[in-house]
Design a protein around this motif. Sequence first.
Motif, PDB file in Angstrom:
ATOM      1  N   TYR A  83       0.813  -1.208   0.000  1.00 15.87           N
ATOM      2  CA  TYR A  83       0.000   0.000   0.000  1.00 15.87           C
ATOM      3  C   TYR A  83       0.852   1.265   0.000  1.00 15.87           C
ATOM      4  O   TYR A  83       0.332   2.369  -0.157  1.00 15.87           O
ATOM      5  N   GLY A  84       2.154   1.118   0.195  1.00 14.83           N
ATOM      6  CA  GLY A  84       3.026   2.280   0.236  1.00 14.83           C
ATOM      7  C   GLY A  84       3.023   2.942   1.604  1.00 14.83           C
ATOM      8  O   GLY A  84       2.858   2.285   2.632  1.00 14.83           O
ATOM      9  N   ASP A  94       6.797   3.486   6.049  1.00 11.01           N
ATOM     10  CA  ASP A  94       7.127   3.776   4.649  1.00 11.01           C
ATOM     11  C   ASP A  94       6.430   2.808   3.706  1.00 11.01           C
ATOM     12  O   ASP A  94       6.076   3.170   2.586  1.00 11.01           O
ATOM     13  N   ASN A  95       6.239   1.583   4.178  1.00  5.98           N
ATOM     14  CA  ASN A  95       5.564   0.580   3.367  1.00  5.98           C
ATOM     15  C   ASN A  95       4.685  -0.299   4.253  1.00  5.98           C
ATOM     16  O   ASN A  95       5.102  -0.707   5.338  1.00  5.98           O
ATOM     17  N   SER A  96       3.490  -0.554   3.793  1.00  8.02           N
ATOM     18  CA  SER A  96       2.565  -1.434   4.514  1.00  8.02           C
ATOM     19  C   SER A  96       2.122  -2.540   3.573  1.00  8.02           C
ATOM     20  O   SER A  96       1.568  -2.268   2.498  1.00  8.02           O
ATOM     21  N   TYR A  97       2.394  -3.782   3.949  1.00 13.36           N
ATOM     22  CA  TYR A  97       2.142  -4.925   3.080  1.00 13.36           C
ATOM     23  C   TYR A  97       0.952  -5.753   3.581  1.00 13.36           C
ATOM     24  O   TYR A  97       0.658  -5.781   4.775  1.00 13.36           O
ATOM     25  N   SER A  98       0.304  -6.417   2.659  1.00 11.85           N
ATOM     26  CA  SER A  98      -0.768  -7.338   3.000  1.00 11.85           C
ATOM     27  C   SER A  98      -0.793  -8.435   1.944  1.00 11.85           C
ATOM     28  O   SER A  98      -0.331  -8.233   0.820  1.00 11.85           O
ATOM     29  N   PHE A  99      -1.319  -9.595   2.320  1.00 10.96           N
ATOM     30  CA  PHE A  99      -1.435 -10.666   1.314  1.00 10.96           C
ATOM     31  C   PHE A  99      -2.738 -11.428   1.500  1.00 10.96           C
ATOM     32  O   PHE A  99      -3.376 -11.404   2.554  1.00 10.96           O
ATOM     33  N   LYS A 113       1.713  -6.614   7.342  1.00 12.34           N
ATOM     34  CA  LYS A 113       3.047  -6.424   7.896  1.00 12.34           C
ATOM     35  C   LYS A 113       3.520  -5.023   7.509  1.00 12.34           C
ATOM     36  O   LYS A 113       3.273  -4.580   6.384  1.00 12.34           O
ATOM     37  N   ASP A 114       4.181  -4.334   8.429  1.00 19.51           N
ATOM     38  CA  ASP A 114       4.628  -2.973   8.171  1.00 19.51           C
ATOM     39  C   ASP A 114       6.142  -2.891   8.112  1.00 19.51           C
ATOM     40  O   ASP A 114       6.837  -3.425   8.977  1.00 19.51           O
TER      41      ASP A 114
END
Length: 203
Positions: A83-84, A94-99, A113-114
């Motif tokens: 998601y940025g 700075d970055n936020s991830y998901s799956f 996860k961040d």
Amino acid sequence: MHKIKIVLNFSIFSILILYFTSCGNIYLDGDGFLRPNPNKRKTYTNSYGTLFPKEPDFSLKGKLKEHEGEFLIDTTAVYVINYGEVHAGPYHFDNSYSFLRFFDSGHVLSRAKDDQEFEDSDFSTFNRATVGYYTFDDGKILAEFFVPSGRYRFYVFEIIDSLTILEAKTKPRSRAASWENLKRKEHYFHKRNVDSLWGKPYW
């Protein structure tokens, strides 16, 4: 005098936090965030650290027909999004991830996860994950998750091609608003091949 005011304000704030948490209105999650506390009589935190209903009532459970949509998604892979930059209260990432991980049994798993990219082992770990069920509807993926607020929420994922899924729309299950009236979200999940996936859904 200034220091006394600071101490007094902090004391009042602490008392208010203790009051609300003792009344069960809010709770402090594992990441240090204050969250609305759902009805404790209807939910519990399971051994995976996930908030889960005591009497699950997933409306999409068992709705996936055998072999339905088997060529639309890959259950041997996962779908990841970045998601940025994200601001969450006092926190900045700075970055936020998901799956998303889909099982051929109709179960679906999501995790976030961040500031750290996922490792392969993350895709088979159910700790602090959001879980639910999915099915196919008019060429799209309809998923239902039990979210930390203690409610069920629907998501619709439009399949763009064999490598990418577009997150189209979302709404709480209890709302009757039509999908056409909801704002479209241009969020793309990209397929990622993983050497191996393991673990069977517990829900």
